[in-house]
Scaffold this motif. Structure first.
Motif, short mmCIF file in Angstrom:
data_model
loop_
_atom_site.label_atom_id
_atom_site.label_comp_id
_atom_site.label_asym_id
_atom_site.label_seq_id
_atom_site.Cartn_x
_atom_site.Cartn_y
_atom_site.Cartn_z
N ALA A 89 100.62 -2.00 1.71
CA ALA A 89 101.95 -2.54 1.37
C ALA A 89 102.18 -2.55 -0.13
N LEU A 90 101.15 -2.88 -0.90
CA LEU A 90 101.31 -2.87 -2.36
C LEU A 90 101.63 -1.48 -2.88
N ALA A 95 105.84 -6.07 7.11
CA ALA A 95 106.19 -7.45 6.74
C ALA A 95 105.77 -7.75 5.31
N PHE A 96 104.55 -7.35 4.93
CA PHE A 96 104.11 -7.53 3.54
C PHE A 96 105.05 -6.79 2.58
N THR A 97 105.34 -5.53 2.91
CA THR A 97 106.16 -4.70 2.03
C THR A 97 107.55 -5.29 1.83
N GLU A 98 108.16 -5.69 2.95
CA GLU A 98 109.51 -6.27 2.88
C GLU A 98 109.52 -7.53 2.02
N ARG A 99 108.51 -8.37 2.20
CA ARG A 99 108.48 -9.65 1.46
C ARG A 99 108.27 -9.42 -0.02
N ILE A 100 107.43 -8.44 -0.38
CA ILE A 100 107.22 -8.13 -1.79
C ILE A 100 108.53 -7.70 -2.44
N LEU A 101 109.24 -6.77 -1.80
CA LEU A 101 110.46 -6.24 -2.40
C LEU A 101 111.58 -7.28 -2.41
N ARG A 102 111.59 -8.14 -1.42
CA ARG A 102 112.59 -9.22 -1.43
C ARG A 102 112.35 -10.15 -2.61
N ASN A 103 111.08 -10.30 -3.02
CA ASN A 103 110.77 -11.15 -4.17
C ASN A 103 111.35 -10.59 -5.47
N TYR A 104 111.67 -9.30 -5.48
CA TYR A 104 112.30 -8.71 -6.66
C TYR A 104 113.82 -8.91 -6.67
N PRO A 107 93.19 -12.89 -10.83
CA PRO A 107 92.76 -13.81 -9.77
C PRO A 107 92.82 -13.13 -8.41
N PRO A 108 92.04 -13.61 -7.44
CA PRO A 108 92.08 -13.03 -6.09
C PRO A 108 93.48 -13.15 -5.50
N LEU A 109 93.83 -12.17 -4.68
CA LEU A 109 95.13 -12.18 -4.02
C LEU A 109 95.06 -13.04 -2.77
N THR A 110 96.05 -13.88 -2.59
CA THR A 110 96.15 -14.74 -1.41
C THR A 110 97.14 -14.12 -0.44
N LEU A 111 96.74 -14.00 0.82
CA LEU A 111 97.59 -13.38 1.83
C LEU A 111 98.15 -14.44 2.78
N GLY A 112 99.41 -14.27 3.13
CA GLY A 112 100.04 -15.19 4.07
C GLY A 112 99.59 -14.99 5.50
N LEU A 113 98.95 -13.86 5.77
CA LEU A 113 98.46 -13.55 7.12
C LEU A 113 96.94 -13.64 7.11
N GLU A 114 96.38 -14.33 8.10
CA GLU A 114 94.94 -14.54 8.16
C GLU A 114 94.23 -13.31 8.71
N GLY A 115 92.93 -13.25 8.44
CA GLY A 115 92.11 -12.17 8.99
C GLY A 115 91.72 -11.17 7.92
N SER A 130 103.53 -10.69 -10.58
CA SER A 130 103.67 -12.02 -9.96
C SER A 130 104.55 -11.93 -8.73
N HIS A 131 105.57 -11.06 -8.76
CA HIS A 131 106.43 -10.87 -7.58
C HIS A 131 105.61 -10.35 -6.40
N MET A 132 104.71 -9.43 -6.69
CA MET A 132 103.87 -8.87 -5.62
C MET A 132 102.91 -9.92 -5.08
N ARG A 133 102.30 -10.67 -5.99
CA ARG A 133 101.35 -11.70 -5.57
C ARG A 133 102.04 -12.74 -4.68
N HIS A 134 103.18 -13.21 -5.13
CA HIS A 134 103.90 -14.22 -4.36
C HIS A 134 104.40 -13.65 -3.04
N GLY A 135 104.76 -12.37 -3.04
CA GLY A 135 105.21 -11.75 -1.80
C GLY A 135 104.11 -11.71 -0.76
N LEU A 136 102.91 -11.29 -1.18
CA LEU A 136 101.78 -11.28 -0.25
C LEU A 136 101.47 -12.68 0.25
#
Length: 610
Positions: free
Chosen positions: A328-329, A112-121, A310-318, A372-378
């Motif tokens: 994924a990166l 899910a992380f990988t797909e979202r990152i690449l979709r951001n491109y 800056p620290p990376l923010t993840l859309g998934l908790e934990g 930035s695409h990777m950061r926003h994807g995560l």
């Protein structure tokens, strides 16, 4: 090459000729569907899903694999036969620019992380995953969204009819099941995903805007070497998430044996990445990679990629999601580098030289500054049913499909951290409820023991059935077990929980040290006095009844029907209902099974069924 494959091409020229002896009675004797394939006209989504359910189920497929696992090539050749019967060649899959991911826990989140990152491109993505939570079409996604009911129906019947027409007559007295049968449930969906991604790619070339599927992220079903997704010959990159014990009757009873299975997706010359694993399984992965000249790299921790930014923010908790995000990166970065023919993605190639202070058992993957695409994807990744929180008035639902020892440990850490961070009610008691189920060959007693230190007031057990009768909802139907069987297992769960409570009472104290013997120090919970486990557990016949009792009409979204007679006749149910109605806050952890989580989501989030 098997007899089936060598005769198949010639036999396909007879596709329009019905196979001799292929009567409904004969099909029934072989355990196949005896239903005639309906015509496409007028068929709707639920009709397609009901027909899909008549195929061999995933559980039956696993039993078949266990019987034949002595020769994994037999499994892959059978899948190739089905692929050819469906109208594709193995070489066609090379067009999909696949990212192939396996692992025991976190492989779906990594995908899910990988797909979202690449979709951001700006890439058009395909994503095949399992299992589904609410609707089976969730397994096949385009641009992050499940394919529509109409598209699912169209591709299902097209593939179903094609496979029906290409059943091969008996030749020379030899009978090969992959030539005369329909593929099992998971195999069929895998074939269908390939068709959707390829046909959407081909068809979209003539559409306005030149849309196309640029890549497919493919999650392995079970294992790797034997998995039907492993007919993929030339992925762009492969990944292995955290390893642990699961499906031991099929994959092996040690993490090393399981690592051997997972490493079966490695391909000659194709880069592969893995996260830090225990020494034994990591050595197995290394050996598997070296045997076929697969360059295998170890992912640096996410902290290494955060240095200087800056620290990376993840859309998934934990906290455990950081390992999945690190993998994924690397997968996304490697894919972009290997497919960047004309420098379309600036900044991807900027690497920092990694100088590890200690020797590592594998070469370290590159350390780079995430774009930035990777950061926003995560940050924007969504993956329902995994460390998901729903806040509904006084009720807070914590949903996580953890079902292995290591994933339940991670779930407990996440849940306890969430409790620490939750807003304390100004007045009135808080109540903690566990909603649990476990299936397959997993050890429910071990999982429940890990959950015990969360100090639940009530433990509720129910099967993975949304309603007692699920005939109106084909997506939730399960023909592999009877209601009596699943209820008996729930009663066994309740018995395990009671025994744990008795052990705790006999010790006279709760020792958190047993939760994570090798993990971080346990989190301190706010003072909380749970009821004795033996007198605070209940079994319900379905998820709907369990949610009715837990919510007591206080969830503003869950519209429960009238409760069945006898729902509160048990003393614990009656007294607990009063406690739940008067509580200032109710925290409900739903875990043990992704299917359970899916059933809960279906009721709590009605929009997911639309």
């Amino acid at each position: 090459m098997s007899w089936a494959r060598s005769h198949l091409r010639a036999a396909l020229s007879l596709a329009a000729v019905p196979a001799r002896g292929a009567t409904p009675e004969g099909a029934a004797r072989r355990g196949l569907s005896a239903w005639p394939a309906p015509q496409e006209a007028g068929m709707e989504y639920q009709d397609a899903v009901r027909m899909l359910n008549t195929l061999q189920t995933n559980a039956s497929y696993l039993e078949q694999v266990k019987r034949e696992r002595g020769d994994p090539q037999t499994q892959l050749e059978a899948m190739e036969v089905y692929l050819v019967r469906s109208g594709l060649q193995v070489e066609d899959l090379d067009q999909l620019n696949i990212i192939h991911v396996t692992g025991t826990k976190g492989k779906g989140s990594t995908c899910a992380f990988t797909e979202r990152i690449l979709r951001n491109y700006g890439l058009k993505t395909g994503f095949f995953s399992s299992p589904h939570l609410v609707q089976v079409r969730e397994r096949i996604r385009i641009d992050g969204q499940p394919i529509s009911p109409e598209l699912f129906t169209k591709h299902f019947w097209s593939l179903y009819h094609r496979l029906e027409k290409t059943k091969v007559p008996v030749l020379d007295g030899c009978w090969d099941d992959s030539c005369v049968s329909m593929p099992a449930y998971f195999r069929f969906l895998t074939l269908m995903a390939f068709h959707v991604f390829l046909q959407e790619k081909v068809a979209s070339r003539h559409a306005v805007g030149f849309l196309q599927v640029d890549l497919a992220v493919v999650e392995v079903g079970i294992g790797g070497a034997y998995d039907c997704t492993n007919i993929i010959r030339k992925p762009v990159v492969c990944g292995v998430s955290s390893l642990g014990l699961d499906h031991v009757s099929l994959l092996g009873d040690t993490v090393e044996k399981i690592a051997w299975q997972k490493g079966g997706i490695f391909k000659h010359g194709v880069p592969a990445f893995t996260v830090l694993q225990p020494e034994g399984p990591l050595a197995v992965l290394r050996d598997r990679a070296q045997q076929i000249s697969c360059p295998l790299y170890l992912c640096p921790p996410l902290e290494a990629l955060e240095e200087g930014g800056p620290p990376l923010t993840l859309g998934l908790e934990g906290e455990h999601q950081r390992s999945n995000a690190a993998l994924a990166l690397q997968l996304a970065h490697c894919w972009l580098q290997r497919r960047d023919q004309q420098g379309a993605w600036p900044g991807v190639g900027k690497l920092r030289v990694s100088r590890p202070s200690v020797p590592w058992p594998l070469p370290l993957a590159p350390v780079f500054q995430p774009t930035s695409h990777m950061r926003h994807g995560l940050r924007d990744t969504e993956w329902p049913g995994r460390t998901q929180v729903l806040r509904r008035g006084p009720l807070t639902w914590y949903l996580d499909g953890a079902h292995t020892t290591s994933s339940v440990q991670a779930c407990v850490r996440w849940f306890r951290q969430a409790l620490r961070c939750s807003e304390r009610p100004s007045c009135g008691p808080e109540v903690r409820v566990l909603l649990f189920n476990s299936t397959g060959d997993r050890d429910p007693a071990a999982l429940l023991k890990l959950l015990q230190p969360c100090q639940f007031d009530y433990a509720v057990f129910c099967p993975n059935l949304t309603e007692v009768a699920s005939t109106g909802n084909a997506d939730q139907q399960n023909f592999t077990v009877t209601l009596d069987q699943v209820l008996l297992r729930c009663l066994e769960h309740q018995q395990h929980w009671s025994c744990l409570g008795e052990e705790q009472a006999s010790r006279g104290l709760w020792s958190p040290s047993s939760l994570e013997p090798r993990g971080p120090a346990p989190l301190q919970l706010a003072p909380h006095q749970p009821h004795p486990c033996g007198t605070s557990s209940l079994v319900f016949s379905c998820i709907s009844h369990a949610l009715q009792w837990i919510s007591q009409g206080r969830d503003p979204v869950f519209q429960s029907p009238s409760p069945p007679r006898g729902l509160l006749t048990h003393p614990t149910a009656s007294s607990g209902a009063s406690v739940l109605r008067e509580a200032a806050a109710v925290h409900v952890l739903v875990t043990g099974s992704l299917h359970l989580v899916g059933g809960v989501l279906k009721l709590l989030e009605p929009s997911l069924s639309q």
